[in-house]
Design an enzyme around this catalytic site. Structure first.
Site, PDB file in Angstrom:
ATOM      1  N   ARG A  16       0.810  -1.221   0.000  1.00 30.01           N
ATOM      2  CA  ARG A  16       0.000   0.000   0.000  1.00 30.01           C
ATOM      3  C   ARG A  16       0.844   1.272   0.000  1.00 30.01           C
ATOM      4  O   ARG A  16       0.349   2.340  -0.358  1.00 30.01           O
ATOM      5  CB  ARG A  16      -1.013  -0.046   1.138  1.00 30.01           C
ATOM      6  CG  ARG A  16      -2.111  -1.085   0.848  1.00 30.01           C
ATOM      7  CD  ARG A  16      -3.176  -1.125   1.919  1.00 30.01           C
ATOM      8  NE  ARG A  16      -2.684  -1.575   3.187  1.00 30.01           N
ATOM      9  CZ  ARG A  16      -2.689  -2.834   3.613  1.00 30.01           C
ATOM     10  NH1 ARG A  16      -3.177  -3.777   2.839  1.00 30.01           N
ATOM     11  NH2 ARG A  16      -2.228  -3.152   4.799  1.00 30.01           N
TER      12      ARG A  16
ATOM     13  N   GLU B  40       4.897  -9.765  15.677  1.00 31.47           N
ATOM     14  CA  GLU B  40       4.282 -10.232  16.916  1.00 31.47           C
ATOM     15  C   GLU B  40       4.593 -11.711  17.152  1.00 31.47           C
ATOM     16  O   GLU B  40       4.891 -12.127  18.256  1.00 31.47           O
ATOM     17  CB  GLU B  40       2.775 -10.004  16.850  1.00 31.47           C
ATOM     18  CG  GLU B  40       2.065 -10.267  18.151  1.00 31.47           C
ATOM     19  CD  GLU B  40       0.585  -9.975  18.067  1.00 31.47           C
ATOM     20  OE1 GLU B  40      -0.100 -10.231  19.068  1.00 31.47           O
ATOM     21  OE2 GLU B  40       0.113  -9.498  17.020  1.00 31.47           O
TER      22      GLU B  40
END
Length: 171
Positions: free
Chosen positions: A59, A96
């Site tokens: 993006r 994460e």
């Protein structure tokens, strides 16, 4: 920048339960909002002598190309591993649950050239910090711009302290 926040759609439980996804597709389909987002980034960096805009896959490409065009400079893609055909710089960063890596062609930026890094979202800051590190291997990091910042995740803390950081919509 309320007009930008209003144009971004909230999608609950995507990509998994408990996540509130900020969807930019509703903002970029509106030509007025899209133009204002690009114009805001350009206005902020127009006097910073930017030589290249580096967009983070994928993006960051959406916003990086029109900003590069408006600033009359080149565009450099920062990609996921094994997507670029020539010799690359590579930076690994923590996720994460694991690690990831991004890459940039070694010949994409000449020594000393000023670079603006762009992506759609600043969350935990791992990808953005890695992109900044990539750019600094070759050029001068002049700034970083995002459409959305999830402030509670403190991603800004991972970015270099000596560069301008712009976010258009903070949550």
């Amino acid at each position: 920048m309320d007009f930008i926040k209003k144009a971004i759609r909230d999608v609950p439980d995507f990509p998994k339960k408990g996540i509130l996804f900020r969807d930019i597709t509703t903002a970029i389909k509106d030509p007025v909002v899209m133009k204002k987002m690009i114009d805001c980034i350009v206005e902020e960096f127009k006097d910073d002598k930017i030589d290249y805009v580096a967009g983070i896959e994928s993006r960051g490409f959406i916003f990086g190309m029109p900003v590069a065009y408006a600033l009359n400079c080149g565009f450099v893609p920062i990609r996921k591993p094994n997507k670029l055909p020539c010799e690359t710089y590579s930076v690994e960063y923590e996720l994460e649950y694991g690690k990831d890596r991004i890459e940039m062609h070694k010949d994409a930026i000449e020594k000393g050239k000023r670079v603006l890094v762009i992506d759609d979202l600043l969350a935990t800051g791992g990808t953005a910090a890695a992109a900044c590190e990539l750019v600094q291997k070759a050029g001068v990091l002049a700034g970083v711009a995002f459409v959305i910042e999830l402030s509670d995740l403190k991603g800004r803390d991972k970015l270099p302290k000596d560069v301008k950081v712009l976010t258009l919509a903070k949550y």
